[in-house]
Every structure is written in C-alpha cells, then in structure tokens.
Design an enzyme around this catalytic site. Structure first.
Site, mmCIF file in Angstrom:
data_model
loop_
_atom_site.group_PDB
_atom_site.id
_atom_site.type_symbol
_atom_site.label_atom_id
_atom_site.label_comp_id
_atom_site.label_asym_id
_atom_site.label_seq_id
_atom_site.Cartn_x
_atom_site.Cartn_y
_atom_site.Cartn_z
ATOM 1 N N LYS A 55 0.823 -1.219 0.000
ATOM 2 C CA LYS A 55 0.000 0.000 0.000
ATOM 3 C C LYS A 55 0.859 1.272 0.000
ATOM 4 O O LYS A 55 2.057 1.240 0.274
ATOM 5 C CB LYS A 55 -0.917 -0.027 1.233
ATOM 6 C CG LYS A 55 -1.975 -1.137 1.205
ATOM 7 C CD LYS A 55 -2.906 -1.022 2.404
ATOM 8 C CE LYS A 55 -3.996 -2.070 2.374
ATOM 9 N NZ LYS A 55 -4.966 -1.867 3.498
ATOM 10 N N PHE A 83 -15.382 4.440 6.912
ATOM 11 C CA PHE A 83 -14.017 4.803 6.531
ATOM 12 C C PHE A 83 -13.759 4.658 5.036
ATOM 13 O O PHE A 83 -12.616 4.796 4.591
ATOM 14 C CB PHE A 83 -13.004 3.967 7.324
ATOM 15 C CG PHE A 83 -13.162 2.469 7.171
ATOM 16 C CD1 PHE A 83 -12.664 1.798 6.065
ATOM 17 C CD2 PHE A 83 -13.824 1.732 8.145
ATOM 18 C CE1 PHE A 83 -12.817 0.436 5.917
ATOM 19 C CE2 PHE A 83 -13.984 0.354 8.004
ATOM 20 C CZ PHE A 83 -13.478 -0.293 6.873
ATOM 21 N N ARG A 88 -2.187 -14.227 4.898
ATOM 22 C CA ARG A 88 -2.864 -13.463 5.963
ATOM 23 C C ARG A 88 -2.117 -13.618 7.289
ATOM 24 O O ARG A 88 -2.049 -12.685 8.084
ATOM 25 C CB ARG A 88 -4.335 -13.854 6.063
ATOM 26 C CG ARG A 88 -5.103 -13.320 4.844
ATOM 27 C CD ARG A 88 -6.598 -13.422 4.970
ATOM 28 N NE ARG A 88 -7.185 -12.497 5.920
ATOM 29 C CZ ARG A 88 -7.552 -11.248 5.642
ATOM 30 N NH1 ARG A 88 -7.378 -10.744 4.444
ATOM 31 N NH2 ARG A 88 -8.106 -10.495 6.561
ATOM 32 N N THR A 109 -5.327 -6.779 10.975
ATOM 33 C CA THR A 109 -5.625 -5.535 10.256
ATOM 34 C C THR A 109 -5.109 -4.312 11.021
ATOM 35 O O THR A 109 -4.504 -3.418 10.437
ATOM 36 C CB THR A 109 -7.149 -5.408 10.058
ATOM 37 O OG1 THR A 109 -7.636 -6.603 9.448
ATOM 38 C CG2 THR A 109 -7.502 -4.213 9.192
ATOM 39 N N ARG A 117 2.601 -6.317 9.240
ATOM 40 C CA ARG A 117 1.936 -5.161 9.846
ATOM 41 C C ARG A 117 2.574 -4.775 11.182
ATOM 42 O O ARG A 117 2.669 -3.592 11.509
ATOM 43 C CB ARG A 117 0.440 -5.427 9.965
ATOM 44 C CG ARG A 117 -0.243 -5.288 8.587
ATOM 45 C CD ARG A 117 -1.622 -5.857 8.571
ATOM 46 N NE ARG A 117 -2.362 -5.485 7.364
ATOM 47 C CZ ARG A 117 -3.491 -6.071 6.991
ATOM 48 N NH1 ARG A 117 -4.004 -7.048 7.717
ATOM 49 N NH2 ARG A 117 -4.102 -5.685 5.896
ATOM 50 N N GLU A 175 -9.680 -10.705 -7.628
ATOM 51 C CA GLU A 175 -8.739 -9.589 -7.464
ATOM 52 C C GLU A 175 -7.568 -9.715 -8.440
ATOM 53 O O GLU A 175 -7.137 -8.723 -9.038
ATOM 54 C CB GLU A 175 -8.254 -9.534 -6.011
ATOM 55 C CG GLU A 175 -9.356 -9.122 -5.044
ATOM 56 C CD GLU A 175 -8.984 -9.255 -3.584
ATOM 57 O OE1 GLU A 175 -9.850 -8.985 -2.731
ATOM 58 O OE2 GLU A 175 -7.827 -9.638 -3.274
HETATM 59 P P1 GTP Z 1 -7.154 -5.819 3.483
HETATM 60 O O1 GTP Z 1 -6.169 -6.916 3.259
HETATM 61 O O2 GTP Z 1 -6.604 -4.442 3.128
HETATM 62 O O3 GTP Z 1 -8.497 -6.108 2.889
HETATM 63 O O4 GTP Z 1 -7.293 -5.796 5.065
HETATM 64 P P2 GTP Z 1 -8.130 -6.749 5.999
HETATM 65 O O5 GTP Z 1 -8.783 -7.847 5.223
HETATM 66 O O6 GTP Z 1 -7.208 -7.122 7.116
HETATM 67 O O7 GTP Z 1 -9.223 -5.748 6.556
HETATM 68 P P3 GTP Z 1 -10.678 -5.381 5.957
HETATM 69 O O8 GTP Z 1 -10.908 -6.073 4.666
HETATM 70 O O9 GTP Z 1 -11.655 -5.573 7.063
HETATM 71 O O10 GTP Z 1 -10.538 -3.823 5.711
HETATM 72 C C1 GTP Z 1 -9.969 -3.352 4.495
HETATM 73 C C2 GTP Z 1 -9.039 -2.204 4.799
HETATM 74 O O11 GTP Z 1 -9.806 -1.113 5.270
HETATM 75 C C3 GTP Z 1 -8.012 -2.467 5.914
HETATM 76 O O12 GTP Z 1 -6.832 -3.064 5.469
HETATM 77 C C4 GTP Z 1 -7.750 -1.072 6.412
HETATM 78 O O13 GTP Z 1 -6.729 -0.454 5.658
HETATM 79 C C5 GTP Z 1 -9.046 -0.355 6.186
HETATM 80 N N1 GTP Z 1 -9.782 -0.265 7.443
HETATM 81 C C6 GTP Z 1 -10.417 -1.253 8.118
HETATM 82 N N2 GTP Z 1 -10.972 -0.781 9.242
HETATM 83 C C7 GTP Z 1 -10.671 0.551 9.271
HETATM 84 C C8 GTP Z 1 -10.962 1.604 10.180
HETATM 85 O O14 GTP Z 1 -11.613 1.428 11.200
HETATM 86 N N3 GTP Z 1 -10.462 2.848 9.836
HETATM 87 C C9 GTP Z 1 -9.748 3.074 8.716
HETATM 88 N N4 GTP Z 1 -9.290 4.301 8.436
HETATM 89 N N5 GTP Z 1 -9.452 2.093 7.838
HETATM 90 C C10 GTP Z 1 -9.902 0.870 8.115
HETATM 91 MG MG MG Z 2 -9.940 -7.500 3.470
#
Ligand code: GTP
Ligand code: MG
Length: 138
Positions: free
Chosen positions: A9, A57, A85, A91, A102, A126
């Site tokens: 990212k 968000f 993962r 996350t 992370r 994707e």
């Molecule tokens: P991805 O691999 O990026 O999809 O992450 P994830 O699967 O661990 O998390 P999820 O799919 O639930 O959320 C997608 C993305 O949204 C996350 O990676 C974060 O960057 C963002 N995100 C999730 N929760 C929040 C939040 O509460 N605030 C903000 N600003 N961003 C968030």
């Molecule tokens: Mg995700």
C-alpha cells in the site's frame, strides 16, 4: 499450489519499504509470480474495495489507496490465502503478532502497509482485476 493477491500500500511505497516487505514475503515461502507498480485510479480503488462502500471509513480508504503508487502482486504457495494473511498479521497493527508485516511496518489501521485476499474466490477476482494470465509466471 494456490495463489493470493497482494497490494503493497501507499504508506509502505512512500517509505521505500517494497523490498523489505518482499523479503518477508519470500522468507515465509511465498513466491512472487507477478508484480507491477501502479498508481490506482479512484475508479480502480472504489471497485477493489466495493465490499466496504457502506463503511464509515470508505472515503478515507479510497483516498489513502490512491495517494501514492502501490505494488500489485500475485503470490503462490500451498494454501496461499491463509498463509499470506498469517504473514501480514492483524488488520490493526496494535493487534498484529511479532514478526508479521503489519507489526514490523504498519503505521495504523488505515495505513497498514499491505492487502491480502480473504478467500480463494476473492483472490481469483482480485488477480483478474489487475493481471492477465500470461503475466503470471510461476
Ligand atoms: P485488506 O487486506 O486491506 O483487505 O485488510 P483486511 O482484510 O485485514 O481488513 P478489511 O478487509 O476488514 O478492511 C480493508 C481495509 O480497510 C483495511 O486493510 C484497512 O486499511 C481499512 N480499514 C479497516 N478498518 C478501518 C478503520 O476502522 N479505519 C480506517 N481508516 N481504515 C480501516
Ligand atoms: Mg480484506
């Protein structure tokens, strides 16, 4: 052997961490079988994160993902989706285990350095959004 889709990212490319993150990916036994550095358009980011379009968000997420270049990747391994993962960590980096990408590199939940697919079905969708099959060389 299976595949997952990864994004390094903007918070990470901005801090010149592409190589450091790739080193963690490769050390974990995932093979980078396709990779390209691009700047996501607003439309690409909105499509990619469409599942989150109702979340509070979403606007912040799309703005962040289009702010700087990203590196899109296809990773290959046995059980690639759960394996990556685990390598990414939680996350929210505050909850991420030691040694995960992370934990090592993320700044906060929004700027959490990497994306990884959450299912084989989403990985295929994707990957197809960003790569033609002939660009993926195992
Ligand atoms: P991805 O691999 O990026 O999809 O992450 P994830 O699967 O661990 O998390 P999820 O799919 O639930 O959320 C997608 C993305 O949204 C996350 O990676 C974060 O960057 C963002 N995100 C999730 N929760 C929040 C939040 O509460 N605030 C903000 N600003 N961003 C968030
Ligand atoms: Mg995700």
């Amino acid at each position: 052997m299976s595949r997952t889709f990864s994004i390094i990212k903007p918070d990470a490319t901005r801090r010149n961490l592409t190589g450091a993150i790739n080193a963690v990916i490769e050390a974990a036994g995932l093979r980078i079988v396709a990779q390209r550095r691009i700047k996501l358009t607003q439309a690409q980011a909105e499509t990619f994160y469409g599942v989150h379009s109702e979340r509070s968000f979403f606007g912040e997420l799309v703005a962040q993902m289009t702010s700087e270049p990203v590196v899109v990747q296809v990773l290959e391994a046995d059980n690639a989706v759960p394996k990556y993962r685990e390598v990414m960590g939680a996350t929210n980096p505050e909850n991420a285990a030691e040694g995960t990408i992370r934990k090592l590199f993320a700044l906060n939940v929004g700027e959490n350095s990497v994306h990884g697919s959450d299912s084989d079905e989403n990985a295929a969708l994707e990957i197809a959004q960003f790569f033609a099959e002939e660009e993926i060389v195992g």
